[in-house]
Scaffold this motif. Structure first.
Motif, PDB file in Angstrom:
ATOM      1  N   ILE A 220       0.848  -1.190   0.000  1.00 18.45           N
ATOM      2  CA  ILE A 220       0.000   0.000   0.000  1.00 18.45           C
ATOM      3  C   ILE A 220       0.887   1.244   0.000  1.00 18.45           C
ATOM      4  N   ALA A 221       0.707   2.114  -0.992  1.00 14.79           N
ATOM      5  CA  ALA A 221       1.279   3.460  -0.961  1.00 14.79           C
ATOM      6  C   ALA A 221       0.112   4.399  -0.697  1.00 14.79           C
ATOM      7  N   GLN A 222       0.046   4.942   0.487  1.00 15.66           N
ATOM      8  CA  GLN A 222      -1.137   5.661   0.964  1.00 15.66           C
ATOM      9  C   GLN A 222      -0.964   7.172   0.868  1.00 15.66           C
ATOM     10  N   PRO A 223      -1.985   7.861   0.364  1.00 17.75           N
ATOM     11  CA  PRO A 223      -1.928   9.326   0.348  1.00 17.75           C
ATOM     12  C   PRO A 223      -2.388   9.921   1.668  1.00 17.75           C
ATOM     13  N   ALA A 224      -2.124  11.211   1.838  1.00 24.64           N
ATOM     14  CA  ALA A 224      -2.795  12.072   2.825  1.00 24.64           C
ATOM     15  C   ALA A 224      -2.742  11.575   4.263  1.00 24.64           C
ATOM     16  N   GLU A 225      -1.641  10.980   4.672  1.00 26.03           N
ATOM     17  CA  GLU A 225      -1.530  10.589   6.079  1.00 26.03           C
ATOM     18  C   GLU A 225      -1.453  11.816   6.972  1.00 26.03           C
ATOM     19  N   GLU A 226      -0.778  12.869   6.514  1.00 30.32           N
ATOM     20  CA  GLU A 226      -0.616  14.063   7.332  1.00 30.32           C
ATOM     21  C   GLU A 226      -1.947  14.754   7.621  1.00 30.32           C
ATOM     22  N   ARG A 227      -2.942  14.491   6.798  1.00 29.49           N
ATOM     23  CA  ARG A 227      -4.270  15.047   7.032  1.00 29.49           C
ATOM     24  C   ARG A 227      -5.178  14.050   7.752  1.00 29.49           C
ATOM     25  N   GLY A 228      -4.641  12.881   8.079  1.00 31.80           N
ATOM     26  CA  GLY A 228      -5.429  11.872   8.766  1.00 31.80           C
ATOM     27  C   GLY A 228      -6.571  11.336   7.938  1.00 31.80           C
TER      28      GLY A 228
ATOM     29  N   ALA B 261     -26.464  30.077  20.951  1.00 31.05           N
ATOM     30  CA  ALA B 261     -25.666  28.853  21.132  1.00 31.05           C
ATOM     31  C   ALA B 261     -24.427  28.892  20.244  1.00 31.05           C
ATOM     32  N   PRO B 262     -23.308  28.419  20.740  1.00 27.65           N
ATOM     33  CA  PRO B 262     -22.085  28.405  19.929  1.00 27.65           C
ATOM     34  C   PRO B 262     -22.191  27.397  18.795  1.00 27.65           C
ATOM     35  N   THR B 263     -21.357  27.605  17.792  1.00 28.81           N
ATOM     36  CA  THR B 263     -21.223  26.640  16.696  1.00 28.81           C
ATOM     37  C   THR B 263     -20.012  25.768  16.985  1.00 28.81           C
ATOM     38  N   VAL B 264     -20.241  24.469  17.099  1.00 30.15           N
ATOM     39  CA  VAL B 264     -19.162  23.524  17.418  1.00 30.15           C
ATOM     40  C   VAL B 264     -19.092  22.477  16.310  1.00 30.15           C
ATOM     41  N   THR B 265     -17.943  22.373  15.665  1.00 30.13           N
ATOM     42  CA  THR B 265     -17.769  21.387  14.595  1.00 30.13           C
ATOM     43  C   THR B 265     -16.508  20.573  14.841  1.00 30.13           C
ATOM     44  N   ARG B 266     -16.527  19.305  14.412  1.00 22.87           N
ATOM     45  CA  ARG B 266     -15.380  18.413  14.560  1.00 22.87           C
ATOM     46  C   ARG B 266     -14.895  17.999  13.172  1.00 22.87           C
ATOM     47  N   SER B 267     -13.569  17.819  13.051  1.00 24.40           N
ATOM     48  CA  SER B 267     -13.011  17.430  11.757  1.00 24.40           C
ATOM     49  C   SER B 267     -11.696  16.697  11.960  1.00 24.40           C
ATOM     50  N   GLU B 268     -11.223  16.050  10.857  1.00 24.66           N
ATOM     51  CA  GLU B 268      -9.905  15.402  10.819  1.00 24.66           C
ATOM     52  C   GLU B 268      -9.706  14.390  11.938  1.00 24.66           C
ATOM     53  N   GLY B 269     -10.747  13.676  12.313  1.00 28.06           N
ATOM     54  CA  GLY B 269     -10.611  12.695  13.377  1.00 28.06           C
ATOM     55  C   GLY B 269      -9.829  11.468  12.938  1.00 28.06           C
ATOM     56  N   THR B 270      -8.904  11.021  13.785  1.00 25.44           N
ATOM     57  CA  THR B 270      -8.132   9.800  13.541  1.00 25.44           C
ATOM     58  C   THR B 270      -8.220   8.926  14.785  1.00 25.44           C
ATOM     59  N   PRO B 271      -8.584   7.650  14.639  1.00 27.02           N
ATOM     60  CA  PRO B 271      -8.694   6.795  15.827  1.00 27.02           C
ATOM     61  C   PRO B 271      -7.331   6.409  16.386  1.00 27.02           C
ATOM     62  N   SER B 272      -7.314   5.998  17.637  1.00 30.35           N
ATOM     63  CA  SER B 272      -6.065   5.590  18.287  1.00 30.35           C
ATOM     64  C   SER B 272      -5.497   4.333  17.628  1.00 30.35           C
TER      65      SER B 272
ATOM     66  N   SER C  99       8.944   1.173  22.903  1.00 36.66           N
ATOM     67  CA  SER C  99       8.492   2.536  22.642  1.00 36.66           C
ATOM     68  C   SER C  99       7.686   3.086  23.805  1.00 36.66           C
ATOM     69  N   GLU C 100       7.717   4.394  23.939  1.00 32.37           N
ATOM     70  CA  GLU C 100       6.807   5.089  24.846  1.00 32.37           C
ATOM     71  C   GLU C 100       5.533   5.435  24.074  1.00 32.37           C
ATOM     72  N   PRO C 101       4.376   5.297  24.688  1.00 28.70           N
ATOM     73  CA  PRO C 101       3.156   5.714  23.996  1.00 28.70           C
ATOM     74  C   PRO C 101       3.183   7.205  23.713  1.00 28.70           C
ATOM     75  N   SER C 102       2.607   7.596  22.590  1.00 22.93           N
ATOM     76  CA  SER C 102       2.617   8.989  22.148  1.00 22.93           C
ATOM     77  C   SER C 102       1.195   9.501  22.022  1.00 22.93           C
ATOM     78  N   MET C 103       1.011  10.793  22.219  1.00 21.44           N
ATOM     79  CA  MET C 103      -0.292  11.407  21.992  1.00 21.44           C
ATOM     80  C   MET C 103      -0.406  11.932  20.567  1.00 21.44           C
ATOM     81  N   GLY C 104       0.573  11.603  19.723  1.00 24.42           N
ATOM     82  CA  GLY C 104       0.450  11.901  18.304  1.00 24.42           C
ATOM     83  C   GLY C 104      -0.523  10.939  17.646  1.00 24.42           C
ATOM     84  N   GLY C 105      -0.886  11.240  16.411  1.00 25.42           N
ATOM     85  CA  GLY C 105      -1.860  10.413  15.706  1.00 25.42           C
ATOM     86  C   GLY C 105      -1.276   9.789  14.460  1.00 25.42           C
ATOM     87  N   GLU C 106      -1.868   8.689  14.014  1.00 23.68           N
ATOM     88  CA  GLU C 106      -1.430   7.972  12.818  1.00 23.68           C
ATOM     89  C   GLU C 106      -2.620   7.207  12.242  1.00 23.68           C
ATOM     90  N   ASP C 107      -2.959   7.481  10.975  1.00 24.58           N
ATOM     91  CA  ASP C 107      -4.164   6.835  10.454  1.00 24.58           C
ATOM     92  C   ASP C 107      -3.940   5.393   9.997  1.00 24.58           C
TER      93      ASP C 107
END
Length: 455
Positions: free
Chosen positions: A182-190, A340-351, A378-386
Motif C-alpha cells: 500500500i502506498a497511501q496518500p494524505a496521512e498528514e491530514r489523517g 448557542a455556539p457553533t461547534v464542529t469536529r473534523s480530521e478525526g483519527t482513531p487511536s 516505545s513510549e506511547p505517544s499522543m500523536g496520531g497515525e491513520d
C-alpha cells in the motif's frame, strides 16, 4: 521467548586410565511459536543483498526527497511507486481513494501480509545542508508561498517498502502466500487510510491477515528500532468553536455580549475536563491552539473563534471529551444569554493499537535480524497515525519506530543541551543509509516470518 536447555553427559578417558564424567549445558532460544525466526537462516543473505544494492536505495531516497507533494496531491509520487512495482512483477492498481496505490503478488499458499508506506509531504521550507534538499514551493489558499518538504520521513518509508518489495519479488523461494503493498496518500491530514478503505480497499482486493508499517523517530539512534504492544498513538480530533456575541462600542460594554470574554472563560473551563472529569489513569489532552476575535481596540466584535486539538486513547474517553467540550461552550453561552455556539469536529483519527501477539512475535524477529540490544520498547505517544484505521477493520497491525539519527549526532545535541530537530521541523533529516539498512532488515524479517513456507 522459549528457552530450551540441552544437557549432555561427556565421558573422557584420562591419561591415567581413569574415567572423568562432566555435564555440559547448552541453551537455544526459540520464538513464541517454538521455532527459530525465519530470518535466522537468511540474515547474512539479506545483509549482503542490501550492501550490494545500497546505491540504488540511496538514489531512490534522494529522488523522492527532492520531489515532495502535499496531501491529496501525490500524483507524480504515486506514479513513481506504481512504475517500480510493475517493473518488479506486481499487479498494480492506482487511484485507490485518491492517489493511493495497491500492489499484490501471489506466491503459493499462505496468509496475506500488507506492508504500508505513506507518500505525502508537508508545507515546510527545508533548511538542511544537503545538495538534494527540496526547493519546491507552492502557493497556499491564502496567497502565501511556502516550501514543501518530507519533514516526517515519508521518503524513508517509501524507499524502504520499495527495497523490501523488490527483494521479495526476486527471492520468491523464501516465502509463500500473498504480499499486499500500500502506498497511501494524505496521512498528514489523517484522511488517506479512510479514503482508501471507503474506496473498497479490503473488498476490491483482499483483507490482509497482518499489516506492518514503520515510522521514523527523530530521537532514536539509527540502527535501532522500538515497538510496544497495545496503544501507541492517540485518537486525534480537531474541534472548531465559534462563540456568538453581540458587537458594539468598547466604551459601552453593557450594550453588548462580548464573545472574547466568553471565549476566555471557555479556555479556562476546558482545562477542568481532563483534570476533573477524566481518570488520571487514562491519558487525555485538550489544547486550544488558536483563538481569534475582534478587529480594533475600541470595538467589541460579534464572534470569537477557537481551534482545539483533542487527544486520547480510549474510545469512551474520546466521546466524553468531545461531549464535555460542547457542553462547556453551550453553558457559557447560556450564562451570557448569547446564541448557542457553533461547534464542529473534523480530521478525526482513531487511536493506534498494536496487536499484542504480533508485537511480541516481531520483537523476537527483530532481535534475530539486528541484535537484541538494538530493539527497544516505545513510549506511547499522543500523536496520531491513520494506520490505526486498518486495525479498526479487524486486521492485526504493528507500527514500530525506526531510529534515524546517528548516535554521534544525538550526543552532540546532548552536549549542546538542545533537543534534536523533531519531525515536522525544517531542520530534521535522517542518516539515510543506516536508517534504510535497519528498516530493510526488520521489515523484510517480519514479512518472511509471517509468510514462512510450510515445512
Amino acid at each position: 521467548m522459549i528457552r530450551i536447555r540441552f544437557i549432555f553427559l561427556v565421558v573422557s578417558l584420562m591419561a591415567t586410565g581413569s574415567v572423568q564424567c562432566s555435564i555440559v549445558i547448552a541453551d537455544d532460544t526459540l520464538s513464541p511459536t517454538g521455532m527459530k525466526p525465519a530470518v535466522v537462516e537468511v540474515k547474512h543473505e539479506l545483509e549482503r543483498w542490501f550492501s550490494e544494492t545500497t546505491p540504488t536505495w540511496l538514489r531512490t531516497y534522494r529522488e523522492l526527497h527532492q520531489s515532495p507533494e502535499l496531501s491529496f496531491e501525490e500524483k507524480a509520487t504515486s506514479q513513481y511507486i506504481a512504475d517500480r512495482w510493475r517493473d518488479d512483477g506486481y499487479v498494480v492498481v492506482t487511484n485507490v481513494g485518491g492517489f493511493g496505490v495497491v500492489a499484490t503478488m501471489e506466491n503459493g499458499p499462505g496468509p496475506t501480509v500488507m506492508l504500508r508506506c505513506d507518500m505525502d509531504a508537508l508545507p515546510v521550507t527545508e533548511q538542511t545542508p544537503f545538495p538534494f534538499a527540496s526547493t519546491k514551493k507552492v502557493t497556499q489558499s491564502d496567497g502565501t508561498t511556502v516550501g514543501v518538504m518530507h519533514a516526517c520521513g515519508h521518503d524513508i518509508h517509501m524507499t524502504n517498502v520499495l527495497a523490501v518489495s523488490h527483494f521479495l519479488a526476486t527471492h520468491r523461494d523464501h516465502w509463500s502466500g500473498r504480499l499486499m503493498l500500500i502506498a497511501q496518500p494524505a496521512e498528514e491530514r489523517g484522511a488517506g487510510a479512510r479514503s482508501m478503505l471507503d474506496d473498497g480497499l479490503f473488498q476490491r482486493f483482499v483483507k490482509p491477515d497482518y499489516a506492518i508499517a514503520l515510522h521514523v523517530g527523530h530521537d532514536l539512534p539509527a540502527g535501532q528500532v522500538s515497538l510496544m504492544p497495545g496503544y501507541s498513538q492517540a485518537n486525534v480530533d480537531s474541534v472548531d468553536i465559534t462563540m456568538h456575541g453581540r458587537g458594539g462600542h468598547g466604551s459601552a460594554p453593557e450594550t453588548t455580549i462580548d464573545p472574547i470574554v466568553m471565549a476566555s472563560m471557555l479556555v479556562v473551563d476546558l482545562q477542568t475536563i481532563v483534570s476533573r472529569e477524566i481518570s488520571p489513569r487514562k491519558p487525555a489532552v485538550i489544547t486550544v491552539g488558536s483563538i481569534h476575535g475582534g478587529t480594533k481596540h475600541n470595538i467589541i466584535g460579534d464572534e470569537c473563534h477557537l481551534q482545539l486539538t483533542v487527544r486520547s486513547y480510549d474510545e469512551a474517553v474520546r466521546q466524553h471529551l468531545l461531549e464535555a467540550i460542547e457542553r462547556k461552550a453551550k453553558n457559557i453561552a447560556t450564562g451570557f444569554r448569547a446564541d448557542a455556539p457553533t461547534v464542529t469536529r473534523s480530521e478525526g483519527t482513531p487511536s493506534l493499537e498494536n496487536d499484542h501477539e504480533l508485537a511480541a512475535r516481531m520483537r523476537d524477529v527483530f532481535a534475530a535480524a539486528i541484535g537484541k540490544d538494538q530493539v527497544g520498547t516505545s513510549e506511547p505517544s499522543m500523536g496520531g497515525e491513520d494506520f490505526s484505521r486498518y486495525g479498526k477493520q479487524g486486521v492485526p497491525i504493528l507500527m514500530y519506530r525506526l531510529g534515524t539519527v546517528e548516535s554521534a549526532r544525538l550526543k552532540r545535541y546532548e552536549k549542546l543541551e538542545i533537543p534534536p530537530p523533531s519531525l515536522h521541523s525544517s531542520q530534521y533529516y535522517p542518516d539515510a543509509e543506516k536508517s534504510l539498512r535497519t528498516a530493510f532488515m526488520t521489515m523484510t524479517a517480519a514479512t518472511l516470518e509471517l509468510l514462512k513456507p510450510a515445512p
